[in-house]
Each structure stands twice: as structure tokens, then as C-alpha cells.
Write a protein that holds these residues in place. Structure first.
Motif, PDB file in Angstrom:
ATOM      1  N   GLY A  68       0.782  -1.216   0.000  1.00  0.00           N
ATOM      2  CA  GLY A  68       0.000   0.000   0.000  1.00  0.00           C
ATOM      3  C   GLY A  68       0.818   1.271   0.000  1.00  0.00           C
ATOM      4  N   ALA A  69       2.140   1.162   0.145  1.00  0.00           N
ATOM      5  CA  ALA A  69       3.005   2.346   0.166  1.00  0.00           C
ATOM      6  C   ALA A  69       4.219   2.201  -0.731  1.00  0.00           C
ATOM      7  CB  ALA A  69       3.454   2.648   1.594  1.00  0.00           C
ATOM      8  N   SER A  70       4.312   1.107  -1.469  1.00  0.00           N
ATOM      9  CA  SER A  70       5.485   0.866  -2.301  1.00  0.00           C
ATOM     10  C   SER A  70       5.538   1.841  -3.471  1.00  0.00           C
ATOM     11  CB  SER A  70       5.475  -0.567  -2.834  1.00  0.00           C
ATOM     12  OG  SER A  70       5.739  -1.484  -1.794  1.00  0.00           O
ATOM     13  N   SER A  71       6.769   2.262  -3.802  1.00  0.00           N
ATOM     14  CA  SER A  71       6.924   3.248  -4.869  1.00  0.00           C
ATOM     15  C   SER A  71       8.301   3.151  -5.484  1.00  0.00           C
ATOM     16  CB  SER A  71       6.716   4.671  -4.326  1.00  0.00           C
ATOM     17  OG  SER A  71       7.808   5.056  -3.498  1.00  0.00           O
ATOM     18  N   VAL A  72       8.443   3.809  -6.627  1.00  0.00           N
ATOM     19  CA  VAL A  72       9.745   4.139  -7.189  1.00  0.00           C
ATOM     20  C   VAL A  72       9.738   5.643  -7.356  1.00  0.00           C
ATOM     21  CG1 VAL A  72       8.952   3.746  -9.572  1.00  0.00           C
ATOM     22  CG2 VAL A  72      11.403   3.689  -9.045  1.00  0.00           C
ATOM     23  N   ARG A  73      10.858   6.295  -7.034  1.00  0.00           N
ATOM     24  CA  ARG A  73      10.855   7.753  -7.012  1.00  0.00           C
ATOM     25  C   ARG A  73      12.208   8.332  -7.385  1.00  0.00           C
ATOM     26  NH1 ARG A  73       9.812   8.730  -0.562  1.00  0.00           N
ATOM     27  NH2 ARG A  73       7.803   7.825  -1.112  1.00  0.00           N
ATOM     28  N   LEU A  74      12.154   9.536  -7.929  1.00  0.00           N
ATOM     29  CA  LEU A  74      13.331  10.355  -8.170  1.00  0.00           C
ATOM     30  C   LEU A  74      13.356  11.397  -7.065  1.00  0.00           C
ATOM     31  CD1 LEU A  74      15.706  11.426  -9.969  1.00  0.00           C
ATOM     32  CD2 LEU A  74      13.980  12.762 -11.205  1.00  0.00           C
ATOM     33  N   VAL A  75      14.491  11.485  -6.349  1.00  0.00           N
ATOM     34  CA  VAL A  75      14.576  12.309  -5.143  1.00  0.00           C
ATOM     35  C   VAL A  75      15.649  13.368  -5.307  1.00  0.00           C
ATOM     36  CG1 VAL A  75      14.991  12.269  -2.653  1.00  0.00           C
ATOM     37  CG2 VAL A  75      13.839  10.330  -3.749  1.00  0.00           C
ATOM     38  N   ASP A  76      15.343  14.587  -4.894  1.00  0.00           N
ATOM     39  CA  ASP A  76      16.346  15.645  -4.860  1.00  0.00           C
ATOM     40  C   ASP A  76      17.278  15.389  -3.683  1.00  0.00           C
ATOM     41  OD1 ASP A  76      17.238  18.478  -5.760  1.00  0.00           O
ATOM     42  OD2 ASP A  76      16.997  18.654  -3.590  1.00  0.00           O
ATOM     43  N   LEU A  77      18.553  15.196  -3.965  1.00  0.00           N
ATOM     44  CA  LEU A  77      19.504  14.851  -2.916  1.00  0.00           C
ATOM     45  C   LEU A  77      19.585  15.917  -1.830  1.00  0.00           C
ATOM     46  CD1 LEU A  77      21.831  13.117  -1.752  1.00  0.00           C
ATOM     47  CD2 LEU A  77      23.382  14.338  -3.288  1.00  0.00           C
ATOM     48  N   GLU A  78      19.640  17.177  -2.224  1.00  0.00           N
ATOM     49  CA  GLU A  78      19.879  18.254  -1.268  1.00  0.00           C
ATOM     50  C   GLU A  78      18.708  18.470  -0.305  1.00  0.00           C
ATOM     51  OE1 GLU A  78      22.677  19.847  -0.833  1.00  0.00           O
ATOM     52  OE2 GLU A  78      23.717  18.908  -2.537  1.00  0.00           O
ATOM     53  N   THR A  79      17.487  18.277  -0.785  1.00  0.00           N
ATOM     54  CA  THR A  79      16.315  18.566   0.040  1.00  0.00           C
ATOM     55  C   THR A  79      15.574  17.327   0.521  1.00  0.00           C
ATOM     56  OG1 THR A  79      14.799  18.666  -1.854  1.00  0.00           O
ATOM     57  CG2 THR A  79      15.989  20.696  -1.260  1.00  0.00           C
ATOM     58  N   GLY A  80      15.791  16.194  -0.148  1.00  0.00           N
ATOM     59  CA  GLY A  80      15.037  14.988   0.165  1.00  0.00           C
ATOM     60  C   GLY A  80      13.650  14.967  -0.437  1.00  0.00           C
ATOM     61  N   ASN A  81      13.288  16.003  -1.202  1.00  0.00           N
ATOM     62  CA  ASN A  81      11.958  16.079  -1.802  1.00  0.00           C
ATOM     63  C   ASN A  81      11.830  15.106  -2.972  1.00  0.00           C
ATOM     64  OD1 ASN A  81      11.210  18.132  -0.027  1.00  0.00           O
ATOM     65  ND2 ASN A  81      11.843  19.750  -1.454  1.00  0.00           N
ATOM     66  N   VAL A  82      10.659  14.527  -3.107  1.00  0.00           N
ATOM     67  CA  VAL A  82      10.387  13.627  -4.229  1.00  0.00           C
ATOM     68  C   VAL A  82      10.044  14.467  -5.454  1.00  0.00           C
ATOM     69  CG1 VAL A  82       8.920  11.776  -5.095  1.00  0.00           C
ATOM     70  CG2 VAL A  82       9.588  11.808  -2.677  1.00  0.00           C
ATOM     71  N   GLU A  83      10.868  14.381  -6.488  1.00  0.00           N
ATOM     72  CA  GLU A  83      10.639  15.137  -7.711  1.00  0.00           C
ATOM     73  C   GLU A  83       9.656  14.438  -8.639  1.00  0.00           C
ATOM     74  OE1 GLU A  83      14.436  15.841  -9.493  1.00  0.00           O
ATOM     75  OE2 GLU A  83      14.957  17.415  -8.063  1.00  0.00           O
ATOM     76  N   LYS A  84       9.689  13.126  -8.609  1.00  0.00           N
ATOM     77  CA  LYS A  84       8.790  12.345  -9.462  1.00  0.00           C
ATOM     78  C   LYS A  84       8.644  10.981  -8.829  1.00  0.00           C
ATOM     79  CE  LYS A  84      10.506  10.910 -13.310  1.00  0.00           C
ATOM     80  NZ  LYS A  84      11.049  10.948 -14.674  1.00  0.00           N
ATOM     81  N   GLY A  85       7.463  10.410  -8.881  1.00  0.00           N
ATOM     82  CA  GLY A  85       7.266   9.104  -8.282  1.00  0.00           C
ATOM     83  C   GLY A  85       6.165   8.326  -8.947  1.00  0.00           C
ATOM     84  N   ARG A  86       6.191   7.025  -8.728  1.00  0.00           N
ATOM     85  CA  ARG A  86       5.122   6.150  -9.213  1.00  0.00           C
ATOM     86  C   ARG A  86       4.825   5.132  -8.120  1.00  0.00           C
ATOM     87  NH1 ARG A  86       3.552   4.122 -14.926  1.00  0.00           N
ATOM     88  NH2 ARG A  86       2.092   2.448 -14.399  1.00  0.00           N
ATOM     89  N   ARG A  87       3.574   5.047  -7.727  1.00  0.00           N
ATOM     90  CA  ARG A  87       3.158   4.080  -6.718  1.00  0.00           C
ATOM     91  C   ARG A  87       2.850   2.746  -7.370  1.00  0.00           C
ATOM     92  NH1 ARG A  87       1.395   6.835  -1.887  1.00  0.00           N
ATOM     93  NH2 ARG A  87       0.854   4.768  -1.055  1.00  0.00           N
ATOM     94  N   LEU A  88       3.163   1.674  -6.652  1.00  0.00           N
ATOM     95  CA  LEU A  88       2.777   0.347  -7.092  1.00  0.00           C
ATOM     96  C   LEU A  88       1.386   0.037  -6.564  1.00  0.00           C
ATOM     97  CD1 LEU A  88       5.967   0.335  -7.242  1.00  0.00           C
ATOM     98  CD2 LEU A  88       5.795  -2.143  -6.999  1.00  0.00           C
ATOM     99  N   GLY A  89       0.753  -0.985  -7.136  1.00  0.00           N
ATOM    100  CA  GLY A  89      -0.559  -1.393  -6.657  1.00  0.00           C
ATOM    101  C   GLY A  89      -0.486  -1.899  -5.227  1.00  0.00           C
ATOM    102  N   PRO A  90      -1.619  -1.902  -4.505  1.00  0.00           N
ATOM    103  CA  PRO A  90      -1.612  -2.275  -3.088  1.00  0.00           C
ATOM    104  C   PRO A  90      -1.194  -3.706  -2.810  1.00  0.00           C
ATOM    105  CG  PRO A  90      -3.861  -2.077  -3.911  1.00  0.00           C
ATOM    106  CD  PRO A  90      -2.965  -1.528  -4.977  1.00  0.00           C
ATOM    107  N   GLY A  91      -1.210  -4.555  -3.823  1.00  0.00           N
ATOM    108  CA  GLY A  91      -0.810  -5.947  -3.636  1.00  0.00           C
ATOM    109  C   GLY A  91       0.665  -6.210  -3.852  1.00  0.00           C
TER     110      GLY A  91
END
Length: 262
Positions: free
Chosen positions: A70-93
Motif C-alpha cells: 500500500g506504500a510501495s513506490s519508485v521515485r526520483l529524489v532531490d539529494l539536497e532537500t530529500g523532496n520527491v521530484e517524481k514518483g510512481r506508486r505500485l498497486g496495493p498488492g
């Protein structure tokens, strides 16, 4: 490694694992591989809700795989701030695990679904999926083959075009198998692996599985200050800049480190 499996471990069993690991290290003594520690070069913000399963630097940018149903993802993260620049969630299963980027394709393992998802690294569009046997834990590559762990002492080398196993190695420290191999990274001709419930990284020969050394990172975020399941997990190597980054599950910081002899 998912928390659902951890729930099946009793406190006593976990203590026995820790005692056994310390005893094994003591038994090896001076004959064992060299022990390293690390100096912190810099600390960066890290999403404390990210159950880190995979960490990669690709073309100077940070990518992360996070787990939990329910929380799995792949994401592109800004190193300096830790902010997620882009992400995709996987299905809940799906319970996401390790990632690797080879060319313009991002590969992501899942834990017990036995499915690897392949994305376009620029858009996170799904290109295809592969099936595999057993569990998926860590993933990296050597520029030619994908390299996968499954929670045992075995590491598989895979054809990235088919996900077929081309060869395997068993990781041994002397005569002792090193199991619970988790997140992987390929660093200057070595495989580095997190070991579930261990605050050390093990350095492995990709030729024969021989342990080349251990890196003690227990000082980065001491176990006494964090929940038991928030273990060290996540290694990213910037090969172009020769920079090493590490973090853990639900850690509030991501660390850039330099190795030092113990």
C-alpha cells in the motif's frame, strides 16, 4: 526485507542471530577480512516515512525504491532537500524491493510477488515485467548483468533482456555462509550488500562470493535511537564522482561517507 517477515522473528531468535554473528566474527579473528568504518562527509534530509528498499545514483540523480504493501513506490529524489521530484506508486498488492538502472531502463524487484517491473527511467512508464523464482530483495548491475539477492547467502547474475539466471555465487566469510543479504550496490569491481538486521555492509568478490571486508556503520544512526525494524538499508555509488551514499528504512537522514580503516 519486509516488516511482515520480521514479525515472525521472536526477540530471542533475533538475539541469537546477533550473538551468533559476533561469535562468528570473533572466531575468524585475525584471519578474517579487514574491518572498515566510515567518516561522514555530509548528511542530507531523507523522507522518514520511506521504507527504503533500493537506492541508486544514475547520471548524478538519486532514485529510491520504497516498500510496504500500500506504500510501495519508485521515485526520483532531490539529494539536497530529500523532496520527491517524481514518483510512481505500485498497486496495493505489491511490496517493492531493490532497484537497478541499466541504460535507460529501471528494474524494480518485488518481495513475494516474484515479479520484476521494468520502467523507462525518464518517464517511469512500465515497459515490461519478468517473473522469477523465490523472493526479490536487492538488485544492482555490473554494466552487463543484473545482480540479485533473495535473502539467502546466494547471489544471482541475470540477463537483463530475459531475467534468466546466468550464474550464481554463494557468499562466504571464510567457511561461514553470510545470509540475509539485502540491498546491493556494485562499487569499483565489488558487490556491496546490506545484511538484514546488521549495521555493517559486506564487501563481496563477484567472481567467487568471497568476503573481502566489512564496513561498520553502527555509528551513523545508533540502534538505541531508532525502532528495531528501521535497519540500515540503502547503498548508492556515484561512479562518476566517486561518492558513496547510505541510508536506512525510515531514516531521517541520508549520509555521504568515506571509508576509513578500523
Amino acid at each position: 526485507m519486509p516488516s511482515s517477515r520480521k514479525a515472525r522473528w521472536s526477540i530471542a531468535a533475533a538475539a541469537l542471530v546477533a550473538v551468533g554473528a559476533m561469535a562468528a566474527w570473533a572466531q575468524l579473528g585475525a584471519r578474517g577480512p579487514k574491518l572498515w568504518t566510515a567518516k561522514v562527509v555530509a548528511a542530507y534530509p531523507h523522507d522518514p516515512t520511506a521504507f527504503t528498499q533500493g537506492l541508486v545514483i544514475h547520471e548524478g540523480r538519486l532514485y529510491e525504491s520504497t516498500g510496504q504493501y500500500g506504500a510501495s513506490s519508485v521515485r526520483l529524489v532531490d539529494l539536497e532537500t530529500g523532496n520527491v521530484e517524481k514518483g510512481r506508486r505500485l498497486g496495493p498488492g505489491f511490496f517493492a524491493e531493490g532497484i537497478a538502472i541499466l541504460g535507460d531502463r529501471l528494474y524494480q524487484l518485488t518481495w513475494q510477488n516474484r515479479v520484476a517491473i521494468v520502467y523507462d527511467v525518464g518517464t517511469f512508464d512500465v515497459l515490461e515485467t519478468f517473473q522469477y523464482e523465490g523472493e526479490g530483495w536487492g538488485l544492482t548491475h555490473d554494466g552487463r548483468q543484473l545482480i540479485m539477492s533473495d535473502g539467502s547467502s546466494e547471489i544471482r547474475f541475470l540477463d537483463p533482456a530475459t531475467f534468466e539466471v546466468e550464474r550464481t555465487i554463494v557468499v562466504r566469510d571464510g567457511d561461514l555462509r553470510v545470509d540475509r543479504l539485502n540491498e546491493l550496490e556494485y562499487v569499483e569491481g565489488e558487490i556491496w550488500a546490506n545484511v538484514w538486521y546488521d549495521d555493517r555492509i559486506v564487501r563481496i568478490s563477484p567472481e567467487d562470493g568471497r568476503v573481502l571486508g566489512w564496513i561498520d556503520l553502527s555509528h551513523l544512526y545508533p540502534a538505541s535511537r531508532r525502532p528495531r525494524d528501521d535497519v540500515l538499508n540503502g547503498i548508492a555509488y556515484d561512479a562518476a564522482a566517486k561518492r558513496i551514499f547510505v541510508t536506512g528504512k525510515n531514516w531521517p537522514r541520508l549520509f555521504e561517507i568515506e571509508l576509513a580503516r578500523r
